[in-house]
Design an enzyme around this catalytic site. Structure first.
Site, mmCIF file in Angstrom:
data_model
loop_
_atom_site.group_PDB
_atom_site.id
_atom_site.type_symbol
_atom_site.label_atom_id
_atom_site.label_comp_id
_atom_site.label_asym_id
_atom_site.label_seq_id
_atom_site.Cartn_x
_atom_site.Cartn_y
_atom_site.Cartn_z
ATOM 1 N N SER A 313 0.862 -1.193 0.000
ATOM 2 C CA SER A 313 0.000 0.000 0.000
ATOM 3 C C SER A 313 0.888 1.229 0.000
ATOM 4 C CB SER A 313 -0.868 0.033 1.254
ATOM 5 O OG SER A 313 -0.097 0.423 2.375
ATOM 6 N N ASP A 314 0.354 2.372 -0.393
ATOM 7 C CA ASP A 314 1.104 3.602 -0.145
ATOM 8 C C ASP A 314 1.070 3.868 1.356
ATOM 9 O OD1 ASP A 314 2.584 5.893 -0.348
ATOM 10 O OD2 ASP A 314 1.520 6.668 -2.086
ATOM 11 N N ALA A 315 1.899 4.818 1.800
ATOM 12 C CA ALA A 315 2.083 5.023 3.231
ATOM 13 C C ALA A 315 0.761 5.347 3.919
ATOM 14 C CB ALA A 315 3.090 6.143 3.450
#
Ligand code: BGC
Length: 787
Positions: A313-315
């Protein structure tokens, strides 16, 4: 291909320590031959298939080894492999205890090899199953040696240069123990207000796909686990570059046709090039957050494209599913991301995925699902050789970082990326005795930080070369330089990176100082033979969370430019930024304009070489350069509708054509295109074509030209853009020489996603074809596709 046991025995492994001890541990409990092959051999097996097949499914040996581990893992240990945590500071006892308990699969933002080794020791020696960590980092355009920003490298239109640059970046990363780059960013960007335009390849899916594949090859090498290479991550899946209003993180609304024809192709290209990982995007895509979007992450990515790596996932994007008003709470967020297809959660703190063991125990997810999520992560670690060689050689790391070899690649890439936008009366290259006294002016002219651009965290600032320094090194003996900053520029709202890593501490000038510096700059110009002005945006004005509502030169730069030009001295404008800024006035009044982007560590030298003709500009714009922000989005590959003859004057106050078209860029020589030849006037569906064109250099210097091929489909199931790039070649041509450039067109180039049939189609119709030096290419021909 199955690895052969006898080869396995004699195979060397990478540098590393304590290999024997850990292999013994690793071998304990292995029951099949394939489980004990050194990973170098397993990787070789993959090498045969890496480019065009789906790695993890293909390589049975890697899979068996991962499965043997999975059989021994508890649900908590499996969830641990799905967790990636940030580590900005020194690791503390809590972090180490999590690692020792097998609760962490990966860390990001650790770049010190001794810290990496220390944490890897904890993982490998103290965790029950001795599974190594995988260390990730934003190796966007270099680690310590900084390369031109990605949009710049795309402007080279040279996949070979891009591959070489990312391979050099990978070498530095791998040397310190970073195994995984959160790059390439392959998001198409058609709105220059969006700050992250700097990280991608611009506006075009064809160019973007070529650049994506080149970057994957550069980072990963011939196979995942190749020495001196790392795993790549194509991001941000998908559509992130189409944020409403160009505002970073805002929602995206894209039709299927836009997604399929424009925004997804670079991702598909990365997958076809064997990319090991994909990062899910932050924003809502058509009302469903990308990180919880099963259609994207499962139906398209896995079912259609057969992607066999893993998705991170992105942050904090999993947690954010609550912010979107999508998930009810953290546990729900974890379930939604997990079942959509996010393998690993990148979290600021160990977070939503903490809930997965409970979800498993409650029967909400089963062990098959859990294993399917963990397996590609283990497989990646196996392929990388981390089980055999978990540690890095710290002494070697120090030797590799910033080595001359990488610097040379960086210099080469910077020279090949610059785009010459204007050069009246051949002001450039600077030569002759009329250029003895040079005034160097502007807020970016002597900056060693800005020249490397955003997404730079490990760079040693003192090692980069400013424009002023570069000019002093390269200029002919006897050249005198005077320097004046002229103006200061800054953001209205601070950058999030300044908040994390500390921003510029330079005191802000008082009003009196501002006037004094401005006047001094104009005075400096008056007493010079020629003026080099370096204007644009500071590095923190581009990048993540760096969108802006206008495209003007920030601060009083335009005023300074006009005041300097009013002295009557010839002005060379060096543009340093990653987005097209407002140049309407300059494009009429400033004789020479060179767009250098953020050229990297060796930027000053590269720019000086270009200004003095030791290198000849050949970069081409990877987007259309608008006249005015009100034209955004503007791209050459639009559809034509009613009153096409008025296409250029759709606005009553301004032309609706760009200031500089996509693919545009000048040279110090002249090129002519002629003898356009297509080998068939008619083909049948499924057949390909060969297109040839002659490129002649009629000037006096050897230089590169980028031959570009554009197509237009005259009629069909859906209406198609006026032109689309379908081929390009960068060639070096000597003075007086003519080269014949060939393009191959195949079915894929003639196929598109039709909104009418909601499927891929190839229509039987006539195509127009143009070849030339930009998207306005006029050399024309055509062919017909018959059933
Ligand atoms: C960015 C990603 C990046 C990640 C880790 C996020 O904010 O969107 O592109 O890889 O941070 O730094």
């Amino acid at each position: 291909m199955k690895p052969h046991p006898t080869v396995a025995k004699s195979s060397p492994t990478l540098h590393g320590r304590n290999r024997g001890a850990f292999q013994r541990k690793l071998l304990a409990g292995c029951t099949t031959i394939s489980m004990i092959f050194p990973s170098t051999i397993l990787q070789r097996g993959f090498a045969q298939e890496a480019k065009n097949t789906k790695p993890s499914v293909q390589d049975a040996a890697v899979r068996q080894r991962a499965d043997a581990l999975l059989q021994q893992m508890t649900p908590e240990e499996k969830a641990g492999q799905l967790s990636q945590l940030f580590l900005f500071t020194k690791p503390d006892a809590t972090m180490e205890s999590r690692i020792a308990k097998g609760q962490v699969g990966s860390l990001l933002f650790v770049t010190d090899p001794s810290v990496i080794n220390h944490l890897q020791h904890v993982a490998v020696e103290q965790s029950r199953l001795h599974i190594p960590l995988i260390f990730g980092f934003d190796v966007i355009h270099g680690l310590q040696t900084i390369f031109p920003v990605p949009i710049a490298m795309a402007a080279s239109w040279d996949p070979d240069t891009i591959e070489r640059a990312q391979a050099a970046a990978a070498k530095e990363a791998r040397a310190v123990g970073i195994d995984w780059a959160f790059a390439p960013m392959v998001d198409i960007a058609r709105d220059p207000r969006w700050g992250r335009i700097v990280e991608g390849a611009g506006a075009d899916p064809y160019l973007g796909s070529a650049v994506a594949a080149a970057q994957v090859r550069g980072f990963q090498g011939a196979y995942i686990g190749a020495p001196d290479h790392i795993v790549a991550c194509a991001k941000h899946f998908a559509g992130y570059g189409a944020a409403e209003g160009g505002r970073d993180y805002d929602s995206v609304d894209l039709s299927d046709a836009q997604l399929r024809n424009v925004y997804l192709p670079p991702f598909k290209s990365a997958v076809d090039a064997g990319v090991g990982t994909i990062m899910s995007a932050y924003m809502d895509l058509n009302g469903v957050p990308a990180t919880g979007n099963r259609w994207l992450l499962h139906d398209v990515l896995r079912d259609e494209w057969k992607f066999g790596g893993f998705v991170v996932s992105d942050a904090d994007a999993v947690n954010n599913l609550q912010t979107h008003g999508f998930a009810a709470d953290k546990a729900d967020a974890a379930m939604r991301a997990f079942t959509a297809g996010v393998n690993m959660e990148m979290a600021l703190n160990k977070d939503a995925y903490d809930n997965l063991p409970a979800a498993y125990k409650a029967g909400k997810i089963n062990s098959e699902q859990l294993d399917a999520a963990v397996r590609p992560i283990l497989e990646t670690k196996i392929r990388l050789g981390l089980f055999e060689n978990p540690y890095v050689d710290e002494a070697r790391a120090a030797q590799v970082l910033g080595a001359t070899e990488q610097k040379q690649e960086s210099l080469r890439a910077a020279e090949r990326s610059a785009v010459l936008l204007r050069n009246e009366h051949a002001l450039l290259p600077l030569q002759g005795s009329g250029n003895r006294n040079i005034a160097v002016i502007g807020p970016l002219a002597d900056s060693k930080r800005d020249i490397t651009g955003p997404w730079v965290f490990v760079n040693k600032e003192q090692e980069s070369v400013s424009v002023l320094e570069g000019l002093k090194q390269i200029a002919p003996q006897g050249t005198q330089f005077t320097y004046s900053q002229g103006v200061q520029i800054s953001r209205k709202f601070p950058s999030m990176f300044d908040a994390i890593f500390g921003g510029d501490k330079t005191p802000v000038w008082t009003e009196a100082e501002q006037k004094q510096e401005f006047d001094k700059a104009v005075q400096t110009a008056r007493s010079a033979d020629v003026v080099v002005m370096v204007l644009g945006e500071r590095q923190n004005m581009d990048g993540e969370a760096a969108s802006r509502s206008s495209l003007e030169l920030p601060g009083r730069q335009q005023e300074l430019l006009e005041a300097v030009a009013a002295t009557g001295k010839p002005v060379v404008l060096v543009m340093m930024s990653a987005r097209p800024l407002e140049l309407r006035w300059a494009s009429k009044n400033i004789p020479a304009i060179l767009d250098v982007w953020y050229p990297g560590t060796e930027g000053g030298i590269a720019i000086a070489n270009l200004l003095y003709g030791k290198a000849v500009p050949a970069g081409k714009l990877p987007y259309d350069w608008p006249r005015d922000v009100g034209q955004v989005p503007i791209f050459y590959s639009h559809d034509v509708t009613h009153q096409p003859e008025k296409q250029g004057t759709r606005y009553w106050n301004e032309e609706s054509t760009p200031l500089f078209p996509f693919g545009y860029g000048l040279s110090y020589t002249n090129f002519q295109f002629s003898n356009l030849h297509i080998n068939h006037d008619q083909i049948h569906r499924g057949e390909g074509l060969d297109v040839a064109v002659d490129v002649r250099n009629s000037g006096t210097v050897t230089a590169d030209e980028v031959a570009q091929l554009y197509l237009h489909q005259q009629s069909g199931t859906s209406s198609r853009p006026v032109r689309e790039l379908k081929g390009f070649h960068r060639v070096t041509v000597a003075p007086g020489e003519t080269q014949t450039v060939h393009f191959n067109l195949d079915t894929a180039d003639l196929t598109y996603w039709s909104a009418a049939t909601r499927s891929w189609v190839q229509d039987d119709t006539r195509f127009d074809l143009w070849v030339g030096d930009d998207s306005n290419a006029s050399l024309h021909s055509g062919f017909t596709v018959a059933p």
